[in-house]
Design a protein around this motif. Structure first.
Motif, PDB file in Angstrom:
ATOM      1  N   GLU A 176       0.832  -1.202   0.000  1.00 16.71           N
ATOM      2  CA  GLU A 176       0.000   0.000   0.000  1.00 16.71           C
ATOM      3  C   GLU A 176       0.868   1.254   0.000  1.00 16.71           C
ATOM      4  N   GLY A 177       1.934   1.245   0.816  1.00 18.10           N
ATOM      5  CA  GLY A 177       2.797   2.410   0.906  1.00 18.10           C
ATOM      6  C   GLY A 177       3.461   2.756  -0.413  1.00 18.10           C
ATOM      7  N   GLN A 178       3.842   1.762  -1.194  1.00 18.42           N
ATOM      8  CA  GLN A 178       4.455   2.019  -2.496  1.00 18.42           C
ATOM      9  C   GLN A 178       3.432   2.535  -3.504  1.00 18.42           C
ATOM     10  N   LEU A 179       2.228   1.982  -3.450  1.00 18.62           N
ATOM     11  CA  LEU A 179       1.188   2.444  -4.373  1.00 18.62           C
ATOM     12  C   LEU A 179       0.861   3.913  -4.149  1.00 18.62           C
ATOM     13  N   GLU A 180       0.954   4.360  -2.903  1.00 14.30           N
ATOM     14  CA  GLU A 180       0.675   5.770  -2.606  1.00 14.30           C
ATOM     15  C   GLU A 180       1.614   6.695  -3.387  1.00 14.30           C
ATOM     16  N   ASN A 181       2.826   6.234  -3.668  1.00 14.86           N
ATOM     17  CA  ASN A 181       3.792   7.049  -4.410  1.00 14.86           C
ATOM     18  C   ASN A 181       3.586   7.003  -5.920  1.00 14.86           C
ATOM     19  N   PHE A 182       3.141   5.854  -6.445  1.00 12.58           N
ATOM     20  CA  PHE A 182       3.168   5.641  -7.885  1.00 12.58           C
ATOM     21  C   PHE A 182       1.801   5.533  -8.564  1.00 12.58           C
ATOM     22  N   ALA A 183       0.800   5.039  -7.852  1.00  6.89           N
ATOM     23  CA  ALA A 183      -0.449   4.652  -8.512  1.00  6.89           C
ATOM     24  C   ALA A 183      -1.189   5.843  -9.099  1.00  6.89           C
ATOM     25  N   ARG A 184      -1.782   5.606 -10.280  1.00  3.89           N
ATOM     26  CA  ARG A 184      -2.622   6.589 -10.944  1.00  3.89           C
ATOM     27  C   ARG A 184      -3.919   5.902 -11.364  1.00  3.89           C
ATOM     28  N   PRO A 185      -4.979   6.675 -11.528  1.00  3.74           N
ATOM     29  CA  PRO A 185      -6.219   6.071 -12.028  1.00  3.74           C
ATOM     30  C   PRO A 185      -5.979   5.370 -13.355  1.00  3.74           C
ATOM     31  N   GLY A 186      -6.539   4.187 -13.487  1.00 10.36           N
ATOM     32  CA  GLY A 186      -6.363   3.405 -14.708  1.00 10.36           C
ATOM     33  C   GLY A 186      -5.213   2.432 -14.657  1.00 10.36           C
ATOM     34  N   ASP A 187      -4.319   2.585 -13.650  1.00 14.76           N
ATOM     35  CA  ASP A 187      -3.267   1.581 -13.475  1.00 14.76           C
ATOM     36  C   ASP A 187      -3.880   0.257 -13.031  1.00 14.76           C
ATOM     37  N   VAL A 188      -3.082  -0.803 -13.076  1.00 12.69           N
ATOM     38  CA  VAL A 188      -3.571  -2.153 -12.756  1.00 12.69           C
ATOM     39  C   VAL A 188      -2.719  -2.748 -11.638  1.00 12.69           C
ATOM     40  N   LEU A 189      -3.373  -3.310 -10.640  1.00 16.09           N
ATOM     41  CA  LEU A 189      -2.684  -4.063  -9.581  1.00 16.09           C
ATOM     42  C   LEU A 189      -3.008  -5.541  -9.751  1.00 16.09           C
ATOM     43  N   ILE A 190      -1.966  -6.364  -9.846  1.00 16.44           N
ATOM     44  CA  ILE A 190      -2.131  -7.818  -9.868  1.00 16.44           C
ATOM     45  C   ILE A 190      -1.605  -8.361  -8.544  1.00 16.44           C
ATOM     46  N   VAL A 191      -2.423  -9.105  -7.823  1.00 16.36           N
ATOM     47  CA  VAL A 191      -1.968  -9.747  -6.594  1.00 16.36           C
ATOM     48  C   VAL A 191      -1.928 -11.254  -6.819  1.00 16.36           C
ATOM     49  N   ILE A 192      -0.891 -11.872  -6.295  1.00 16.81           N
ATOM     50  CA  ILE A 192      -0.732 -13.326  -6.389  1.00 16.81           C
ATOM     51  C   ILE A 192      -0.733 -13.847  -4.963  1.00 16.81           C
ATOM     52  N   THR A 193      -1.737 -14.607  -4.606  1.00 11.92           N
ATOM     53  CA  THR A 193      -1.891 -15.027  -3.217  1.00 11.92           C
ATOM     54  C   THR A 193      -2.615 -16.360  -3.154  1.00 11.92           C
ATOM     55  N   ALA A 194      -2.049 -17.306  -2.447  1.00  5.76           N
ATOM     56  CA  ALA A 194      -2.699 -18.612  -2.312  1.00  5.76           C
ATOM     57  C   ALA A 194      -3.956 -18.515  -1.457  1.00  5.76           C
ATOM     58  N   SER A 195      -3.838 -17.857  -0.298  1.00  6.67           N
ATOM     59  CA  SER A 195      -4.965 -17.807   0.635  1.00  6.67           C
ATOM     60  C   SER A 195      -5.966 -16.718   0.298  1.00  6.67           C
ATOM     61  N   GLY A 196      -5.489 -15.616  -0.290  1.00  8.19           N
ATOM     62  CA  GLY A 196      -6.363 -14.473  -0.528  1.00  8.19           C
ATOM     63  C   GLY A 196      -6.650 -13.681   0.723  1.00  8.19           C
ATOM     64  N   ASN A 197      -5.922 -13.950   1.817  1.00  4.41           N
ATOM     65  CA  ASN A 197      -6.220 -13.297   3.092  1.00  4.41           C
ATOM     66  C   ASN A 197      -5.041 -12.544   3.703  1.00  4.41           C
ATOM     67  N   SER A 198      -3.889 -12.497   3.042  1.00  7.06           N
ATOM     68  CA  SER A 198      -2.738 -11.811   3.616  1.00  7.06           C
ATOM     69  C   SER A 198      -3.078 -10.338   3.827  1.00  7.06           C
ATOM     70  N   PRO A 199      -2.839  -9.804   5.038  1.00  3.82           N
ATOM     71  CA  PRO A 199      -3.236  -8.417   5.324  1.00  3.82           C
ATOM     72  C   PRO A 199      -2.629  -7.406   4.362  1.00  3.82           C
ATOM     73  N   ASN A 200      -1.357  -7.595   3.946  1.00  2.00           N
ATOM     74  CA  ASN A 200      -0.764  -6.600   3.046  1.00  2.00           C
ATOM     75  C   ASN A 200      -1.393  -6.656   1.655  1.00  2.00           C
ATOM     76  N   ILE A 201      -1.846  -7.828   1.241  1.00  2.00           N
ATOM     77  CA  ILE A 201      -2.545  -7.951  -0.036  1.00  2.00           C
ATOM     78  C   ILE A 201      -3.908  -7.262   0.040  1.00  2.00           C
ATOM     79  N   ILE A 202      -4.630  -7.504   1.125  1.00  2.14           N
ATOM     80  CA  ILE A 202      -5.953  -6.885   1.282  1.00  2.14           C
ATOM     81  C   ILE A 202      -5.826  -5.367   1.321  1.00  2.14           C
ATOM     82  N   ARG A 203      -4.834  -4.852   2.075  1.00  7.53           N
ATOM     83  CA  ARG A 203      -4.637  -3.401   2.151  1.00  7.53           C
ATOM     84  C   ARG A 203      -4.299  -2.825   0.771  1.00  7.53           C
TER      85      ARG A 203
END
Length: 401
Positions: free
Chosen positions: A304-331
């Motif tokens: 999340e902290g890195q996205l605050e510096n770089f993310a713009r509307p229309g960008d894409v975030l891909i998350v790779i997670t087995a459980s789908g529950n990791s707190p940093n992924i959810i944030r």
């Protein structure tokens, strides 16, 4: 009577129940084979609660208020039905003892369809019926829960996510070989506690048998992937490339390695003359920044902290997670939504919380804990998508000539 039964169950089985005889319970459908309910009277609630404890399911007790009856009459018979509940408590205790001795057949062959530990890792929600909660929804099985291995064996779990590795029988419909199992290489992970998944029993098997079983399961998982969802993801990434948006990829552990691999392939293998390249970034590559965020703001903030510096509307975030529950992924997914980004999830197990947060999901559905298989399948999906984009590059090159 209920209070006495609660104390008895706590002493015999552990857990944190505050009410034993309230019948308002919610659980996933796949838990039904684990509970294997065969009661036909007021003892059914007690049976359900005890078997959830014994199977090592995560249990959360929530407050519920039961008002006065407004019509009809109660059918509870205090002495006969109380006796049925008491008999159930002791009958289940006998089953547990026989299971521990490897004699479960003598207790009616009650074998929950879980592998060693809470492989299904499913919440069993119990309402206590009197307006009181146990305070914080403790998870049962911390030291005293015995979980059968599966089909026809005795694999006992210590109840806190670790298994002694002695599991026999069948797994997910596949025939298994007799003998102790091995722990999936990715199973010792997860913020909620390590869970050992008995993927493939190997003692006494030739190595080609181990490899054959793994390949068969992997083939089934990848073969069940949603081709329409893959096509939508390909189109999503093509559109991001063409409009100059940045694609961010994030994952933990083995999924972090998959993210790095995919960034390499997307950035290099898809380049062609006359077309802008993919702007793609792996959120786990900048180790100094990653550790600074983890140290100063908490590990749940590292993406999340890195996205605050770089993310713009229309960008894409891909998350790779087995459980789908990791707190940093959810944030990260929640932040992406607030930034006007699109999101894609490569998920496993039951999909977890991430399934409800992503715009597009590629789901490898497995028993909880099959990290190695899920991560390998995710790598295959990433390569499939890249191959589609490479074919797009080849088509563009042919057109330009």
């Amino acid at each position: 009577g209920n209070a006495a039964f609660v104390r008895m169950v706590r002493r015999l089985y552990g857990g944190q129940y505050t009410d034993l005889c309230y019948g308002y319970n919610a659980f996933w459908r796949r838990v039904l084979p684990v509970l294997d309910l065969d009661g036909d009277g007021f003892e059914i609630e007690t049976m359900m609660n005890i078997r959830a404890l014994r199977a090592g399911l995560r249990i959360v007790e929530v407050p519920s208020f039961e008002d006065r009856r407004v019509m009809g009459v109660g059918r509870l018979r205090t002495i006969p039905d109380g006796w049925r509940v008491l008999r159930t408590i002791w009958s289940e205790r006998r089953r547990a003892v026989l299971d521990a001795a490897g004699l479960a057949g003598a207790a009616g062959d009650w074998q929950p369809l879980v592998l060693g530990t809470p492989a299904m890792a499913t919440a069993f929600v119990s309402s206590n019926g009197n307006g009181h909660s146990n305070g914080n929804g403790h998870s049962n099985g911390n030291g005293n829960g015995h979980s059968n291995g599966n089909g026809n064996g005795n694999g006992h779990s210590n109840g806190n996510g670790h298994t002694n590795g002695h599991t026999y029988g069948t797994s997910n419909g596949h025939d298994a070989f007799p003998g102790p199992g091995f722990v999936d290489v990715g199973a010792i992970a997860e913020a909620s506690g390590a869970e050992a998944y008995q993927a493939i029993p190997i003692e006494g098997m030739p190595w080609h048998g181990v490899a054959s079983e793994y390949i068969e399961r992997l083939r089934d998982m990848v073969g069940a992937a949603d081709l329409n969802a893959i096509a939508r993801v390909v189109d999503e990434l093509r559109a991001a490339r063409d409009r100059g948006s940045t694609i961010f990829i994030a994952g933990n552990g083995g999924s972090s390695a998959t993210a790095a691999h995919w960034v390499n392939d997307l950035a290099k293998a898809t380049k062609t003359a006359g077309r802008p390249p993919f702007r793609v970034m792996n959120l786990t590559d900048n180790v100094p920044w990653l550790t600074a965020l983890a140290n100063d703001e908490g590990y749940e903030r590292v993406f999340e902290g890195q996205l605050e510096n770089f993310a713009r509307p229309g960008d894409v975030l891909i998350v790779i997670t087995a459980s789908g529950n990791s707190p940093n992924i959810i944030r990260a997914l929640e932040a992406a939504r607030s930034f006007g980004m699109r999101s894609i999830g490569l998920v496993g197990f039951d999909g977890g919380r991430a399934m409800a947060l992503v715009d597009e999901a590629l789901w490898i559905e497995t028993e909880r804990g099959a990290y190695g298989l899920v991560e390998t399948a995710h790598t295959a999906l990433a390569d499939i998508i890249t191959t589609c984009l490479i074919s797009d590059r080849v088509a563009a090159a042919a057109t330009s000539h």
